[in-house]
Design an enzyme around this catalytic site. Structure first.
Site, mmCIF file in Angstrom:
data_model
loop_
_atom_site.group_PDB
_atom_site.id
_atom_site.type_symbol
_atom_site.label_atom_id
_atom_site.label_comp_id
_atom_site.label_asym_id
_atom_site.label_seq_id
_atom_site.Cartn_x
_atom_site.Cartn_y
_atom_site.Cartn_z
ATOM 1 N N ALA A 144 20.259 23.772 -7.646
ATOM 2 C CA ALA A 144 21.924 23.113 -7.122
ATOM 3 C C ALA A 144 22.029 23.518 -6.029
ATOM 4 O O ALA A 144 21.521 23.083 -5.074
ATOM 5 C CB ALA A 144 22.451 24.261 -7.834
ATOM 6 N N GLY A 145 23.393 22.639 -6.004
ATOM 7 C CA GLY A 145 23.849 21.664 -4.757
ATOM 8 C C GLY A 145 25.479 21.809 -4.177
ATOM 9 O O GLY A 145 25.517 22.226 -5.483
ATOM 10 N N GLY A 146 25.902 21.516 -3.751
ATOM 11 C CA GLY A 146 27.579 20.784 -3.440
ATOM 12 C C GLY A 146 27.613 19.454 -4.692
ATOM 13 O O GLY A 146 29.256 20.078 -5.028
ATOM 14 N N MET A 147 26.871 19.020 -4.730
ATOM 15 C CA MET A 147 27.712 17.754 -6.050
ATOM 16 C C MET A 147 26.911 17.862 -6.998
ATOM 17 O O MET A 147 27.593 17.863 -8.556
ATOM 18 C CB MET A 147 26.693 16.602 -5.032
ATOM 19 C CG MET A 147 26.457 16.032 -4.173
ATOM 20 S SD MET A 147 28.604 15.304 -3.892
ATOM 21 C CE MET A 147 28.046 14.260 -5.408
ATOM 22 N N GLY A 148 26.371 18.704 -7.371
ATOM 23 C CA GLY A 148 25.834 18.934 -8.809
ATOM 24 C C GLY A 148 24.044 20.207 -9.100
ATOM 25 O O GLY A 148 24.263 21.118 -8.438
ATOM 26 N N LYS A 162 20.419 15.055 -12.692
ATOM 27 C CA LYS A 162 21.924 15.372 -12.077
ATOM 28 C C LYS A 162 22.861 16.137 -12.830
ATOM 29 O O LYS A 162 22.789 14.705 -13.029
ATOM 30 C CB LYS A 162 21.471 14.365 -10.730
ATOM 31 C CG LYS A 162 20.054 14.680 -9.871
ATOM 32 C CD LYS A 162 19.637 13.938 -8.643
ATOM 33 C CE LYS A 162 18.817 14.330 -7.741
ATOM 34 N NZ LYS A 162 17.735 14.457 -8.723
ATOM 35 N N ASP A 207 23.705 11.280 3.285
ATOM 36 C CA ASP A 207 23.229 12.737 3.361
ATOM 37 C C ASP A 207 21.460 12.852 3.673
ATOM 38 O O ASP A 207 21.488 13.395 2.694
ATOM 39 C CB ASP A 207 23.985 13.199 1.924
ATOM 40 C CG ASP A 207 24.164 14.845 2.232
ATOM 41 O OD1 ASP A 207 24.044 15.564 2.965
ATOM 42 O OD2 ASP A 207 23.960 15.842 0.957
ATOM 43 N N LEU A 253 15.714 23.079 -11.449
ATOM 44 C CA LEU A 253 14.605 22.857 -10.124
ATOM 45 C C LEU A 253 15.833 23.459 -9.722
ATOM 46 O O LEU A 253 15.453 23.233 -7.926
ATOM 47 C CB LEU A 253 14.551 21.149 -10.161
ATOM 48 C CG LEU A 253 13.953 20.786 -12.170
ATOM 49 C CD1 LEU A 253 14.113 18.955 -11.737
ATOM 50 C CD2 LEU A 253 12.245 21.073 -11.652
#
Length: 630
Positions: free
Chosen positions: A32-36, A52, A146, A30
């Site tokens: 992706a980002g800085g945390m996972g 997540k 955030d 779905l």
């Protein structure tokens, strides 16, 4: 976590993506980002989930894991109409993960990037919904930290705020000093960007940014390098020239530099109703038709990949334990097993029909054997139900030394298998053991003989030194070890002080008797001089406790503060935000002077109290360790 960089909301799994997370078979990526990374999966009843999976870099940080556990527990209490509820989680596995309800709608970032700014009514309904979500989140003791367009999803019946509290788990971990930022620069508040202070008013500033972004189609403080955007947030006014006139008073107040000047969430909702030319009611027509079409796209969910048949076995036959399900770690089993994929029989299964149970078909004496041991997972390993440790039943994994209960010896029934014969050299071992036994018997007989009258003094000394001797040991060695044991100092007795009121910006030293908080003059803005201090920033409302002469450890709820527990802990820090603590929270304090203490936090002054202070109990073990050289 941002949406996938494509118009297709469902990206196929890649080679480095897991097939299963926590027992849930994954269907698509779905985002992706800085945390996972975020994956699509399903519950056994077919309800879609967003899972997540946290990045491995964060997973390796013990402080992140501790905070992530706290945030997941807090997030499970959030049950609002405009939030995505937490369904399941694993904070202990190799890579922590969190499952929430899947929201079939694009993020605000995706909708604006694809379709442009939203009309006034949509912006007002968006702002009201996010404000209501923040009210529920703050009510659970969480500050989002955030809040940004990528974390606001646009569903058919209103917005959904996601990822609340997760950013806090990464804040002040080891990774924040290695280029991993917490919070998105374009939507940070001035106090967050300048000194890292975070309060509920921080989320109000972000909400003003979101309203402006939705109405303008761009960030209020512009785009560009992170440092440039952060400078403008701290020192310059936002660009609201293209903002509809009706929204300017609301957005301007939300974007005040001083947190105290920002409106409350209740005020924001009231102002939105006053601005709207018609009554605000959430409905399926709250979004423009083009954006609503993106919601329809997200209702066409991909199914999990079907489970292929087992691969044919080549080479030597496996041992019975090689494919057998391994026992889970202690703890409650998950009440269900996700569907859509084959699962080997759970080790906790009992009763008729359970593998290994008496009368299991095709297994003499209830001993599992044969084809049932090879499940139908594509990698050929048992898939655990949710909540099982992530290391459980991995490809090629075999628990060391574990043999399935009732299974034949490893290798039994393999081609050419022969029972092991006698090992060589056993006769020599027997002879050696006999000689040693004879020597021991002679020693015992000798100790029973009367002492020589001429050496009665020696006999007394020998008797004295042999009192602590272990069987078969020499008396001289035993005496040495006894002397060393006597040389080791005993643990100091604890001293307890109840109900200490510590005023803001005061500190205490563990060596003092009784410990009296002293004013921390000339010690800088945010750090004290004592072994334990309480700091309060009157401008931004930042509150923390810390140590300038040692280190701290916040104990888990399951732990009881003691000298032994404090000595064993290694999850050190130097400062702790007061919002992390609740009444009864315990903190180990290990000073450089060698004193160890357990601080029990009892609470802080009420809002109507003219003084600002915290109350704590203190138990001190003075000189419990060697003092550190400064």
């Amino acid at each position: 976590m941002s949406s996938a960089p494509s118009n297709d909301p469902f990206q196929p799994l890649k080679a480095d993506d897991p097939a299963v997370v926590g027992g849930y078979r994954l269907a698509a990526v779905l985002g992706a980002g800085g945390m996972g990374k975020v994956y699509l999966s399903y519950t056994p009843g077919g309800r879609p989930l967003a899972i997540k999976v946290i990045r491995a870099e964060f997973s390796e940080d013990p402080e992140f894991r501790r905070r992530f556990q706290q945030e997941v527990r807090a997030a499970q209490r959030v049950q609002g109409l405009y939030t995505a509820p937490v369904i399941d989680s694993d904070t202990e596995g190799a890579q922590p993960w969190l499952a929430t309800a899947y929201v079939p709608g694009p993020s605000l970032a995706h909708a604006v990037a694809r379709h442009g700014q939203l009309p006034l009514r949509s912006v007002l309904l968006l702002t009201v919904g996010v404000a209501e979500a923040l009210g529920v989140i703050h009510g659970a003791g969480i500050v989002h930290r955030d809040l940004k367009p990528a974390n606001v999803l646009l569903a058919a019946d209103g917005p959904r705020v996601i990822d609340f509290g997760i950013a806090r788990a990464a804040d002040t971990t080891a990774l924040t000093g290695t280029g991993v930022s917490v919070g998105t620069p374009a939507f940070m508040s001035p106090e967050q960007a300048a000194v890292g202070t975070v309060t509920p008013a921080t989320d109000v500033f972000a909400l003003g940014q979101i309203a402006a972004y939705a109405a303008i189609g761009a960030p209020a403080f512009g785009d560009g390098p992170s440092h440039a955007v952060l400078y403008r947030i701290v020192h310059e006014d936002p660009d609201l020239g293209r903002l509809p006139e009706a929204l300017r008073p609301l957005v301007t107040r939300c974007l005040s530099r001083d947190p105290a000047d920002r409106p409350t969430l209740t005020d924001i909702i009231r102002m939105c109703h006053e601005i709207s030319p018609e009554p605000l009611r959430q409905g399926e027509d709250w979004l423009p038709r083009a954006v609503a079409g993106s919601i329809t796209e997200r209702h066409q969910l991909p199914a999990p990949a079907p489970t292929p048949p087992p691969k044919p076995t080549t080479g030597p036959a496996p041992t019975p334990t090689q494919y057998s399900p391994q026992p889970p770690a202690p703890g409650p089993a998950h009440p269900y097993t996700p569907t859509g994929y084959a699962v080997a029989a759970a080790p906790t299964q009992t009763g008729p029909g359970a593998p290994g149970a008496p009368g299991f078909p095709g297994t003499p004496g209830g001993v599992p054997a044969g084809p049932w041991q090879q499940n139908t997972h594509p990698q050929g390993y048992a898939t655990p139900p949710p909540h099982y440790p992530s290391g459980f039943a991995q490809p090629g994994y075999q628990q060391p030394g574990y043999q399935h209960p009732g299974s034949p010896p490893s290798g039994w029934g393999s081609p050419g298998f022969q029972p092991a014969g006698p090992r060589p050299g056993r006769a020599g071992l027997i002879v050696a053991a006999s000689v040693i036994g004879a020597l021991v018997v002679l020693g015992v007989i000798g100790s029973l003989l009367p002492d020589d009258p001429d050496t009665s003094g020696k006999g007394d000394r020998a008797s004295s030194s042999s009192n602590g001797a272990s069987s078969g040991g020499g008396s001289g060695d035993t005496a040495d070890s006894g002397d060393k044991a006597r040389e080791k100092p005993a643990d100091p007795e604890p001293v307890t002080y109840k109900g200490i009121d510590m005023t803001a910006n005061y500190a205490l030293k563990l060596a003092d008797h009784p410990p009296r908080p002293q004013e921390d003059t000339g010690s800088g803005v945010s750090y004290g001089k004592g072994d334990f201090y309480f700091y309060w920033d009157s401008l931004f409302g930042d509150e923390r406790v810390g140590s300038a002469n040692g280190k701290l450890v916040v104990l888990k709820n399951s732990q009881k503060g003691s000298l032994e527990v404090c000595r064993q802990e290694t999850r050190y820090t130097e400062k702790i935000d007061l919002e992390q603590l609740t009444s009864g929270s315990q903190i180990c304090v290990l000073s450089k002077a060698g004193h160890i203490a357990v601080v029990t936090y009892r609470g802080k002054a009420g809002p109507d109290d003219p003084s600002r202070y915290i109350t704590l109990d203190l138990t001190v073990w003075r000189n419990a360790e060697e003092a550190q050289q400064s």
